[in-house]
Design a protein around this motif. Structure first.
Motif, PDB file in Angstrom:
ATOM      1  N   CYS A  23       0.841  -1.196   0.000  1.00 63.70           N
ATOM      2  CA  CYS A  23       0.000   0.000   0.000  1.00 63.70           C
ATOM      3  C   CYS A  23       0.871   1.239   0.000  1.00 63.70           C
ATOM      4  N   VAL A  25       0.411   5.471   0.266  1.00 61.09           N
ATOM      5  CA  VAL A  25      -0.551   6.505   0.655  1.00 61.09           C
ATOM      6  C   VAL A  25       0.021   7.886   0.361  1.00 61.09           C
ATOM      7  N   ASN A  30      -5.233   9.467   0.715  1.00 56.84           N
ATOM      8  CA  ASN A  30      -5.791   8.527  -0.255  1.00 56.84           C
ATOM      9  C   ASN A  30      -4.743   7.502  -0.677  1.00 56.84           C
ATOM     10  N   ILE A  31      -5.218   6.299  -0.983  1.00 59.04           N
ATOM     11  CA  ILE A  31      -4.339   5.230  -1.438  1.00 59.04           C
ATOM     12  C   ILE A  31      -3.948   5.490  -2.890  1.00 59.04           C
ATOM     13  N   ALA A  34      -1.868   0.189  -4.625  1.00 63.66           N
ATOM     14  CA  ALA A  34      -2.494  -0.870  -3.821  1.00 63.66           C
ATOM     15  C   ALA A  34      -2.439  -2.202  -4.555  1.00 63.66           C
ATOM     16  N   MET A  38      -6.083  -4.807   1.770  1.00 63.80           N
ATOM     17  CA  MET A  38      -5.900  -3.511   2.420  1.00 63.80           C
ATOM     18  C   MET A  38      -6.600  -3.426   3.768  1.00 63.80           C
ATOM     19  N   PRO A 197      -2.939   0.601   4.920  1.00 65.53           N
ATOM     20  CA  PRO A 197      -3.057   2.040   4.668  1.00 65.53           C
ATOM     21  C   PRO A 197      -2.716   2.889   5.893  1.00 65.53           C
ATOM     22  N   GLN A 201       0.249   5.589   6.215  1.00 63.25           N
ATOM     23  CA  GLN A 201      -0.025   6.953   6.698  1.00 63.25           C
ATOM     24  C   GLN A 201       0.938   7.341   7.806  1.00 63.25           C
TER      25      GLN A 201
END
Length: 333
Positions: A23, A25, A30-31, A34, A38, A197, A201
């Motif tokens: 993943c 970010v 927002n992703i 990917a 997830m 995700p 982040q």
């Protein structure tokens, strides 16, 4: 569902395949990239160490004991017991007055093979300071000692230090306590499970602390990021993936046991999380190399350095090339 990420062949026959999830970010949360699952929770393991160090920095512990960014880098390490690791650890012990019997982690031997061989030849035995998580433990113990927290129970999930660590991880990952999984790591620390995700982040915030609203947290994260990039060998060790990556000052990275890895690109403002489903660690290097190639990462020297440090050829005991490993995933860009 996990995707096929890496294939290993021997004499052109498929011998192994490694599945997992990736993943990436962006700064808007927002992703951007990917592959695979997830949603499942993945334990951070040692990839969580930079975040576990944030309250230590915020508390003023480093200033109180005269600890520098070298010692801070070791607090986030999965150290291998190399000489530069142990010299830095001894500085933490001497300045804080802590001793290795206060650690809950088990006595270990150095993980760096040449260092271990020398240590054993000299009659050395297992010691707690050689545990690869000892830097993290000494960091939190020094904080507890400075703050007046009970040191004996410092790994208890209900301990105030662990509660502060939990709150920081929630803040930077965007998840709530109720959404996280909690377990016990190999070293005895609480360990947290997050979806990829959220890990991405958190790593984006680690690389780009300017996105963090709280001033004290932002300043602590900036110091941690800078210490990791300034002393990459202290964070990992000779030939370790996170150390090799952070020779590029645009990258902040930290791996964990059982195939988890987090890294972020400062200029591109992207945070990545990787999980190899079978728990194998070595495939992360080939996954990251392919990620950087597919996204057109401009610092091609970093990609070349990864290929040199982690060659795709599989070589047997006689030094003969007998197979190959390669990334087989493709992002839909």
């Amino acid at each position: 569902m996990n995707e096929r990420l890496i294939e290993e062949t021997r004499n052109n026959w498929l011998e192994c395949e490694h599945r997992g999830a990736i993943c990436g970010v962006g700064k808007d949360g927002n992703i951007r990239y990917a592959l695979g699952d997830m949603e499942s929770l993945r334990f951070l393991r040692s990839a969580g160490k930079p975040f576990q160090a944030i309250p230590v920095v915020k508390s003023g512990t480093l200033e109180h004991y005269g600890l520098t960014d070298r010692e801070l880098a070791l607090m986030m390490s999965s150290h291998r017991g190399e000489s530069f690791h142990m010299e830095t650890m001894h500085a933490i012990m001497e300045r804080s007055g802590l001793i290795q019997s206060e650690l809950v982690c088990n006595p270990s031997l150095p993980l760096h093979e040449p260092t271990k061989e020398t240590w054993l030849r000299e009659g050395g035995d297992r010691e707690r300071r050689f545990h690869n998580c000892a830097g993290k433990h000494f960091g939190v113990l020094s904080w507890c000692q400075h703050a007046g927290y009970d040191k004996a129970s410092y790994t208890d999930p209900d301990h105030p230090a662990q509660q502060e660590i939990t709150a920081i991880i929630c803040e930077l990952s965007g998840v709530t306590v109720e959404e996280m999984g909690v377990g016990t790591d190999g070293c005895g620390f609480p360990v947290y499970a997050l979806p990829l995700p959220a890990i991405g982040q958190a790593y984006l915030h680690l690389a780009c602390p300017e996105f963090i609203k709280d001033t004290a947290t932002r300043q602590a994260v900036q110091r941690i990021r800078d210490a990791m990039i300034k002393y990459p060998l202290l964070v990992g060790g000779t030939g370790r993936l996170d150390s090799v990556l952070m020779e590029d000052t645009n990258i902040v990275a930290k791996g964990g046991f059982k195939g988890i890895f987090g890294f972020a690109l400062r200029e591109e403002q992207l945070g990545f999380a990787i999980k190899i489903a079978d728990g194998s660690d070595e495939e992360c290097a080939y996954v990251i190399t392919s990620i950087l190639e597919q996204m057109g990462y401009k610092t091609t020297d970093t990609i070349q350095r990864l290929k040199e440090a982690f060659p795709s050829a599989i070589i047997n005991d006689q030094g003969v090339v007998v197979g190959d490993r390669r990334a087989v995933f493709q992002f839909n860009l």
